[in-house]
Design an enzyme around this catalytic site. Structure first.
Site, PDB file in Angstrom:
ATOM      1  N   CYS A  50       0.659  -0.855  -0.276  1.00 17.66           N
ATOM      2  CA  CYS A  50      -0.284  -0.128  -0.266  1.00 17.66           C
ATOM      3  C   CYS A  50       1.184   1.498   0.069  1.00 17.66           C
ATOM      4  O   CYS A  50       0.595   2.085  -0.851  1.00 17.66           O
ATOM      5  CB  CYS A  50      -1.092  -0.353   1.684  1.00 17.66           C
TER       6      CYS A  50
ATOM      7  N   CYS B 202      -1.932   1.604  -2.930  1.00 17.60           N
ATOM      8  CA  CYS B 202      -2.838   3.079  -2.713  1.00 17.60           C
ATOM      9  C   CYS B 202      -2.142   3.810  -2.864  1.00 17.60           C
ATOM     10  O   CYS B 202      -2.573   5.252  -3.666  1.00 17.60           O
ATOM     11  CB  CYS B 202      -3.535   2.594  -1.239  1.00 17.60           C
TER      12      CYS B 202
ATOM     13  N   LYS C 160      -0.420   5.317  -6.336  1.00 17.53           N
ATOM     14  CA  LYS C 160      -1.685   5.310  -7.488  1.00 17.53           C
ATOM     15  C   LYS C 160      -2.064   6.612  -6.977  1.00 17.53           C
ATOM     16  O   LYS C 160      -2.647   6.927  -8.253  1.00 17.53           O
ATOM     17  CB  LYS C 160      -2.668   3.532  -7.166  1.00 17.53           C
TER      18      LYS C 160
ATOM     19  N   TYR D  40      -8.680  -4.022 -11.544  1.00 17.10           N
ATOM     20  CA  TYR D  40      -8.142  -2.718 -10.952  1.00 17.10           C
ATOM     21  C   TYR D  40      -7.155  -1.926 -11.379  1.00 17.10           C
ATOM     22  O   TYR D  40      -6.768  -1.012 -11.516  1.00 17.10           O
ATOM     23  CB  TYR D  40      -9.442  -2.153  -9.223  1.00 17.10           C
TER      24      TYR D  40
ATOM     25  N   GLU E  21      -6.753   1.350 -13.664  1.00 17.57           N
ATOM     26  CA  GLU E  21      -6.475   2.570 -12.773  1.00 17.57           C
ATOM     27  C   GLU E  21      -5.154   2.811 -13.352  1.00 17.57           C
ATOM     28  O   GLU E  21      -5.010   3.971 -13.591  1.00 17.57           O
ATOM     29  CB  GLU E  21      -6.570   1.948 -11.269  1.00 17.57           C
TER      30      GLU E  21
ATOM     31  N   HIS F 132     -27.334  20.015  -1.076  1.00 17.03           N
ATOM     32  CA  HIS F 132     -26.916  20.045  -2.682  1.00 17.03           C
ATOM     33  C   HIS F 132     -26.308  21.417  -3.430  1.00 17.03           C
ATOM     34  O   HIS F 132     -26.733  22.774  -2.049  1.00 17.03           O
ATOM     35  CB  HIS F 132     -28.785  20.655  -3.098  1.00 17.03           C
TER      36      HIS F 132
ATOM     37  N   GLU G 216     -25.563  13.793  -3.677  1.00 18.09           N
ATOM     38  CA  GLU G 216     -26.807  13.338  -3.835  1.00 18.09           C
ATOM     39  C   GLU G 216     -27.359  12.308  -4.791  1.00 18.09           C
ATOM     40  O   GLU G 216     -29.094  12.709  -3.960  1.00 18.09           O
ATOM     41  CB  GLU G 216     -27.194  15.427  -4.126  1.00 18.09           C
TER      42      GLU G 216
END
Length: 488
Positions: free
Chosen positions: A76, A81, A84, A218, A222, A463, A468
């Site tokens: 990681c 992570c 990346k 992924y 990515e 909003h 939302e």
């Protein structure tokens, strides 16, 4: 007498003799030994130290086939992570610069990206995290060994330094947390010799140039996404479906968006060989299964993203009877992270059937230490763990995919990945859009607490935000109505 005692202390202070004496006395040096200095292992070690126990960590990074190596912190921090997300952010900033002119900013086009500047900044940041982990271990009085570990017996681990120096470490409890490393397709000629993996990409000093990323994981999408985003000619080659295991409707939206923003896709294709040309470029030959043809093209870099394998090769697990899955090579554990050998445990990506995610490894490691030393009985709950794929348009999800929900409950009992009966409990939530990780992190709490569709509809949205839209989901596939949003 005092002089004799001081002489005895000096003798026992010699590392090898000290360990030998302790081993002969039947007392283990440490209450806990963790093999692997990644997210899960470090979390477990630091948590155990909080209870005043003697704790040690063994960590050693075997250089990649291309010679890339890094420091403490695991995948990681070093090749996952963190770098990346930083490179993904670099690509997003590039997109923002292009959009800026439409908001009145006078920015000369085309904008240009310099790989070496980004790479140096990313690598410096990662190195600061390596140092931070070492300082944390020192502060918590956790002994750190930069050694490769292998079992001698169920309580004894043989450590070997890069220079070949051997040490013997004994412990009452041992946790294996060595994680995984990227696979190479060894059956493809030139794959190992000329290709790189994610272990190398984040530590390249110079731009990879025109890049072929092989795989539909992924990791593949990515990396291809941010390479395209910083202006590189990037192609993804995938044999079958993208993002296997994720919701396939969402996976298709991810790849469609990537294509529209410049990433090329070679679908239903697989490589057969990689050759180096006189120009130093790499010529890749592949088969197109739809057309039944053989095709070639040349690239500056070929990156394999075809899955990961557990890093167990040097652990000598067979000698102590730790059982693994013969197909995956992963360690078999029970609900308490225990292996087939009492007092030997495993956490993180090395374990069979667990999500390969940093936060789950950290949580599992902490809970294991609390059960071992803190009189806790709480087990790790692996259900409804949220995650995000950091493609150019991010995809965040929690719970079941539509395919998994249908398989579990039947298509007639599912609507919007919710149960249709009674309270309409939400089984899965999937979101594609900016900051998907931030959006799903908040909703994940609700899903974990058993949120229902009526409760979601009663949630007042903020909003105007992307999140939302989740509170306004009222058109289902089954209805056949157009779900296009035409108002605010």
């Amino acid at each position: 007498m005092a002089a004799l005692w001081r002489r005895r202390e000096r003798l026992l202070g010699v590392s090898g003799l000290c360990r030998t004496v302790r081993a002969l006395s039947g007392k283990n040096e440490y209450d806990l030994l963790v093999i692997g200095g990644g997210s899960g292992g470090l979390a477990c070690a630091k948590e155990a130290a909080q209870f005043g126990r003697q704790v040690a960590v063994l960590d050693y990074v075997e250089p990649s086939p291309q010679g890339t190596k890094w420091g403490l912190g695991g995948t990681c921090v070093n090749v996952g992570c963190i770098p990346k997300k930083l490179m993904h952010q670099a690509a997003l900033l590039g997109s923002a610069l292009k959009d800026a002119q439409h908001y009145g900013w006078n920015i000369a086009q085309p904008v240009h990206h310099t790989w070496s500047v980004m790479a140096q900044a990313v690598q410096n940041y990662v190195k600061s995290l390596n140092w931070g982990h070492r300082v944390q271990l020192q502060d918590k009085k956790v002994k750190y060994f930069n050694m490769k570990g292998s079992f001698s017996d169920p309580h004894t681990v043989r450590g070997l330094t890069k220079a070949g120096k051997e040490s013997i470490v004994t412990a009452e409890n041992i946790v294996i947390a060595t994680g995984g490393r990227p696979k190479y397709p060894m059956h493809i000629a030139g794959a190992l010799e000329y290709g790189i993996t994610s272990d190398d990409l984040f530590w390249l000093k110079e731009s990879p140039g025109k890049t072929l990323v092989v795989g539909a994981s992924y990791v593949s999408l990515e990396c291809a996404g941010f390479l395209t985003g910083i202006g590189l000619d990037t192609t993804v080659m995938m044999r079958s479906i993208p993002l296997r295991g994720f919701d396939q409707q969402m996976a298709s939206l991810v790849t469609e968006h990537m294509e529209s923003y410049g990433t090329k896709f070679l679908k239903r294709c697989f490589p057969t060989k990689v050759e180096k040309l006189e120009s130093n470029r790499l010529q890749v030959t592949w088969k197109n299964t739809d057309l039944g043809t053989e095709e070639t093209d040349s690239f500056d870099t070929v990156m394999w993203a075809v899955g990961r394998a557990p890093d167990t090769e040097t652990l000598n697990l067979e000698a102590v009877g730790v059982k693994t899955n013969s197909e995956t090579g992963k360690i078999i554990v029970d609900a308490s992270e225990a292996t087939s050998v009492p007092h030997i445990y495993a956490v993180g990506d090395i374990t069979e059937g667990r999500p390969e995610l940093t936060p789950t490894a950290i949580a599992a490691g902490k809970l294991l230490a609390q059960r071992l030393f803190g009189q806790s009985s709480e087990l790790m709950d692996y259900d409804n763990v949220p995650t995000t794929v950091f493609t150019p348009l991010e995809y965040g999800c929690v719970g079941l995919s539509e395919e998994a929900a249908v398989q579990c409950y039947g298509s007639d009992n599912i609507e919007m990945v919710c149960l249709r009966e009674r309270e309409q409990r939400i089984l899965g939530l999937h979101f594609i859009g900016p900051n998907a990780g931030e959006v799903i992190q908040g909703f994940a709490l609700g899903i974990k607490c058993g949120a229902t569709y009526p409760q979601l509809m009663k949630t007042v949205g903020i909003h105007p935000t992307c999140a939302e839209e989740i509170t306004k989901l009222h058109i289902t596939k089954r209805s056949g109505l157009d779900a296009t949003v035409t108002g605010c």
